[in-house]
Design a protein around this motif. Structure first.
Motif, short mmCIF file in Angstrom:
data_model
loop_
_atom_site.label_atom_id
_atom_site.label_comp_id
_atom_site.label_asym_id
_atom_site.label_seq_id
_atom_site.Cartn_x
_atom_site.Cartn_y
_atom_site.Cartn_z
N UNK A 78 110.08 -4.95 139.10
CA UNK A 78 108.86 -4.27 139.56
C UNK A 78 108.81 -2.87 138.95
N UNK A 79 107.62 -2.48 138.54
CA UNK A 79 107.48 -1.16 137.92
C UNK A 79 106.23 -0.45 138.39
N UNK A 80 105.87 0.56 137.62
CA UNK A 80 104.74 1.41 137.99
C UNK A 80 103.42 0.65 138.07
N UNK A 81 103.34 -0.45 137.32
CA UNK A 81 102.07 -1.19 137.30
C UNK A 81 101.88 -2.07 138.53
N UNK A 82 102.85 -2.09 139.43
CA UNK A 82 102.78 -3.06 140.53
C UNK A 82 102.68 -2.42 141.90
N UNK A 83 102.25 -1.16 141.92
CA UNK A 83 102.27 -0.41 143.18
C UNK A 83 101.17 -0.83 144.14
N UNK A 84 100.07 -1.35 143.60
CA UNK A 84 98.95 -1.59 144.52
C UNK A 84 98.80 -3.05 144.95
N UNK A 85 99.87 -3.82 144.82
CA UNK A 85 99.83 -5.19 145.38
C UNK A 85 100.30 -5.16 146.83
N UNK A 86 99.68 -6.00 147.65
CA UNK A 86 100.06 -6.07 149.07
C UNK A 86 101.25 -6.98 149.28
N UNK A 87 101.26 -8.05 148.47
CA UNK A 87 102.30 -9.07 148.63
C UNK A 87 102.95 -9.32 147.28
N UNK A 88 104.27 -9.37 147.26
CA UNK A 88 105.01 -9.75 146.05
C UNK A 88 105.68 -11.08 146.37
N UNK A 89 105.51 -12.06 145.50
CA UNK A 89 106.11 -13.38 145.76
C UNK A 89 107.09 -13.72 144.65
N UNK A 90 108.24 -14.27 145.03
CA UNK A 90 109.17 -14.73 144.00
C UNK A 90 109.98 -15.91 144.52
N UNK A 109 113.09 -6.82 146.56
CA UNK A 109 112.90 -6.17 147.87
C UNK A 109 113.29 -4.69 147.74
N UNK A 110 114.43 -4.45 147.11
CA UNK A 110 114.94 -3.08 147.03
C UNK A 110 114.04 -2.16 146.23
N UNK A 111 113.26 -2.70 145.29
CA UNK A 111 112.38 -1.81 144.55
C UNK A 111 110.92 -1.91 145.00
N UNK A 112 110.69 -2.63 146.10
CA UNK A 112 109.31 -2.73 146.60
C UNK A 112 108.98 -1.49 147.42
N UNK A 113 107.69 -1.29 147.68
CA UNK A 113 107.25 -0.19 148.53
C UNK A 113 107.27 -0.65 149.98
N UNK A 114 107.45 0.28 150.92
CA UNK A 114 107.53 -0.12 152.34
C UNK A 114 106.28 -0.85 152.84
N UNK A 115 105.14 -0.53 152.27
CA UNK A 115 103.91 -1.19 152.73
C UNK A 115 103.64 -2.52 152.04
#
Ligand SMILES: *Cc1c(COP(=O)(O)O)cnc(C)c1O
Length: 296
Positions: free
Chosen positions: A159-171, A183-189
């Protein structure tokens, strides 16, 4: 690919928009780790990143690891070894065999050693590792799939700078190493959803919790469609349809299952309106040569 580490660290994966017909305006974008490089791609590169960097820093030029006969991990390791001029040794589960994956590995210089399934099951035991050390005294041993702290640290680069405005990350989830790093590099929201590719995956909840302090994640355990590397006709039909409609190939073992479950969750109205989902395509397409995608 001038510098392997520089390339992975700064790689900004392309994003494909997946059109979903749903009144709730759900947006799904796919982060295409399958598009990194024609041969070397996917989450396995990230899991190898610090493992290889560390081995080189410690003066090792020989790397040993483990995998099944169609292992994405051994395949990536063999190619990375060729690029980095490292000797690689693959300990392969089961009877000696030939297949396109192992042929690639050999062609890229990996030494293959087959061990029985019984012996392979002991691959993390002190006795087995000691035996490996006796046999290959100069090798740096990386666990199967790059499942260790360095693997998690590397996965955090996905995850990088281009992925800050997603609500959900799926993997998708096998060992959960990649999921933990994400998870460790995701944002709290952000909410991080992991889709287990194996049956009875509940035990992974405790594993994952060991490696993160965050709580913004959930492991989905009913996304295995019969078990690890098992396929049912509905899943096969979904994969064919998805590939025809979106022109994105999915691997059968991980990404087809994740996308199928995401589409089911959309139909079950689990997601809020206007949610922005980033689904991580973890690659693994070389594994489709196992025939799993076509045989029934
Ligand atoms: C290995 C693999 C995974 C699972 O990664 P883990 O870190 O073991 O959870 C997911 N997708 C693909 C394509 C893989 O090769």
């Amino acid at each position: 690919m001038t510098d392997f580490f520089d390339w992975i660290e700064h790689f900004d994966a392309p994003i494909s928009k997946i059109h979903v017909a749903h009144p709730n305006q759900i947006q799904i974008d796919m982060l295409r780790l399958d598009q990194m490089h024609p041969t070397l791609s996917g989450n396995k590169c990230y899991k190898l990143f610090y493992n290889l960097q560390d081995a080189i820093a410690n003066g090792k030029n020989e790397i040993l690891s483990f995998g099944g006969a169609f292992s994405n991990h051994l395949h990536a390791l063999a190619y990375a070894g060729k690029l980095l001029h490292l000797k690689t040794i693959g300990i392969v589960r089961g009877d000696a065999c030939e297949n396109p994956t192992l042929q690639d590995c050999s062609a890229w210089g990996m030494d293959l050693h087959f061990v029985t399934r019984e012996a392979y099951r002991q691959k993390s035991s002190t006795a087995f590792l000691e035996e490996m050390h006796q046999q290959f005294p100069n090798a740096c041993i990386i666990p199967e799939g790059g499942d260790n702290d360095l693997g998690r640290k590397g996965s955090a680069l996905i995850l990088g700078k281009s992925h800050l405005d997603y609500d959900v990350i799926a993997c998708s989830v096998g060992t959960g190493t990649t999921f933990s790093g994400i998870i460790n590099s995701s944002l709290p929201n952000q909410k991080v959803l992991g889709f287990a590719a194996l049956k009875n995956a509940d035990y992974l909840n405790a594993e994952i919790a060991k490696h993160t302090n965050k709580q913004n994640w959930k492991l989905i355990t009913d996304s295995h469609y019969g078990g690890f590397a098992k396929v049912n006709p509905r899943l096969r039909a979904f994969k064919d349809e998805f590939e025809a409609k979106h022109a994105i190939e999915l691997d059968m073992v991980y990404n087809a299952k994740m996308m199928y479950r995401i589409f089911e969750l959309i139909r079950e109205n689990v997601f809020e309106s206007n949610v922005k989902i980033l689904a991580i395509h973890t690659g693994g397409l070389q594994g489709n040569r196992s025939g799993l995608a076509s045989a029934l």
